[in-house]
Every structure is written in C-alpha cells, then in structure tokens.
Design a protein around this motif. Structure first.
Motif, PDB file in Angstrom:
ATOM      1  N   VAL A 147      -7.879 111.095  -4.293  1.00  0.00           N
ATOM      2  CA  VAL A 147      -9.387 111.901  -3.903  1.00  0.00           C
ATOM      3  C   VAL A 147     -10.184 111.135  -4.804  1.00  0.00           C
ATOM      4  N   TYR A 149     -14.556 110.886  -5.615  1.00  0.00           N
ATOM      5  CA  TYR A 149     -15.614 112.050  -5.713  1.00  0.00           C
ATOM      6  C   TYR A 149     -16.578 111.617  -6.619  1.00  0.00           C
ATOM      7  N   ASN A 154     -18.997 116.993  -7.024  1.00  0.00           N
ATOM      8  CA  ASN A 154     -17.824 117.874  -6.379  1.00  0.00           C
ATOM      9  C   ASN A 154     -16.766 117.904  -7.595  1.00  0.00           C
ATOM     10  N   LEU A 158     -13.386 120.057  -6.916  1.00  0.00           N
ATOM     11  CA  LEU A 158     -11.842 119.246  -7.277  1.00  0.00           C
ATOM     12  C   LEU A 158     -11.075 119.944  -8.420  1.00  0.00           C
ATOM     13  N   GLU A 174      -7.088 111.709  -8.867  1.00  0.00           N
ATOM     14  CA  GLU A 174      -8.567 111.751  -8.551  1.00  0.00           C
ATOM     15  C   GLU A 174      -9.114 110.600  -9.241  1.00  0.00           C
ATOM     16  N   ASP A 202     -17.940 113.696   0.496  1.00  0.00           N
ATOM     17  CA  ASP A 202     -18.695 113.457  -0.779  1.00  0.00           C
ATOM     18  C   ASP A 202     -20.026 112.424  -0.336  1.00  0.00           C
TER      19      ASP A 202
END
Length: 227
Positions: A147, A149, A154, A158, A174, A202
């Motif tokens: 991910v 972001y 976020n 998250l 992430e 995002d």
C-alpha cells in the motif's frame, strides 16, 4: 453508487425540511473542491437536479485569504445549509462557518477531519475488511499486499486496515509517499516483498494520471497484480 446517491438525497431532504419551515425560501451554498474532477462535477450536477431552492455555487480553487469573495460568502451571508463536495470545500466551510449546518460528500477517511454538532455527511467508502476478503477470494495464495499512502490523509485508515488484514490472513506492507514526485521511488522500496498492490484512493497517489499509469506499468513489469 446508486445507494450512496439515494442516501445523500434523503439526508438533504431531512435537513431541508427544517429549513423550509421558515417563511423565506432557503439559501444554500454549494462548495466544490475542484469542479475539474469528474466525480465532484457529477455530485454537483446531480444535487442541483434534485433541489428546487436557490443555490449559490463556488469552486474552492482560486480563492485565498479572508478578503476573498468566497470568504465573505461563507462567513457573512445568511446561508442556512452549506453542501461541501471534497475535503478542501469541507475544511473551508468548517473553518469559516462552524455554526452553520454543513453537509459533506466525496471525502476520503472523513473521520480524521474536525467535526461538529451541525455537521452531516455521506461516506462512499467500503470497510477495508470487505476489500481484503474480496482480494483473498480472488487470489487465495496472496500473503503480502503493498500500500502506498500519504501520512497526512490515510495514516489512521491504514492502521485500521492493518488490523483488518490480520483477520483476512494478509500482511500489509506499507510505504508512505512524502511527495507525489516520489511515488515511483516509494513503490520500488516495497515491490520486492509484495504479492499484489492495493492502489487506494489517496490523492497523493492518484491525483495525477501519469502517476497512476507509472505505478501500474511498474507492477506489470514485475507481474504484480494491482487492485
């Protein structure tokens, strides 16, 4: 989408019911964060189709400072309802007219924003666990999902998603993107360790079409699916 739209119209009806009790026809202020964004434009057009009251419309882009026409419209005019489309519009309204009835839509992770007793909104987001279970059903062998972001928008979302991912037997890897121009660099850091990429909505990542294409192409070269 249709369900969300119907709910939005129902909320608007309830809010306006109280306003209509006054003798004068209500004035409604509609603030759009960026009318060039298609989903924001559609929300504005569909709203106007369902309402018969006077609506004053502004796009946030281009208005700055307390001397601007927009600031005067929000803080000094007797609008009884402010409908905000997108985050910029909402933050502008809640800053300059927190005492007024505010309705928002099309906001990502709305829980992070300041709220009040006269604030109402519609969330179009699915619960993260629903997304994750869907991914797992499509690709049962997936273990690690990447991910990208922005921390500002976020980070809270998250943290909740990582907890949900554990329930689905998935590990989220992430990487925070500090700047839109560093998206490719951030992606390269996590590509070696992921089975798929979850491209969340995002603004730091998806606001540029070129950015999105670059991310998809990089994943395609590594044979990594993008959700």
């Amino acid at each position: 989408m249709r369900i969300s739209k119907n709910i939005l119209m129902f909320v608007l009806f309830l809010l306006l019911a109280g306003i209509v009790s006054a003798d004068a026809e209500p004035d409604i202020l509609l603030l759009n964060s960026d009318v060039s964004i298609e989903k924001y434009k559609i929300a504005q057009e569909e709203y106007k189709k369902t309402i018969s009251y006077k609506v004053t419309e502004y796009t946030i882009e281009g208005f700055k400072g307390e001397s601007s026409e927009l600031y005067r419209a929000i803080s000094r005019n007797p609008y009884r309802l402010i409908y905000c489309i997108g985050t910029k519009a909402y933050l502008t309204a809640i800053k300059h007219a927190p005492e007024k009835t505010i309705l928002f839509s099309s906001i990502i992770n709305w829980q992070r924003l300041p709220q009040g007793d006269t604030v109402f909104g519609i969330s179009n987001e699915l619960h993260p666990l629903m997304h994750l279970m869907h991914f797992k059903n499509l690709f049962p062998d997936i273990k690690n999902i990447g991910v990208l972001y922005s921390r500002e928008i976020n980070e809270q979302w998250l943290a909740l998603s990582k907890e949900d991912a554990k329930k689905a037997g998935i590990h989220i890897i992430e990487e925070a993107v500090p700047d839109m121009n560093q998206t490719d660099e951030s992606l390269e850091k996590i590509l070696p360790g992921i089975d798929a990429l979850w491209l969340i909505p995002d603004p730091m990542i998806i606001s540029s079409r070129k950015n999105v294409i670059s991310v998809i192409q990089a994943c395609d070269r590594k044979k990594i699916p993008v959700f």
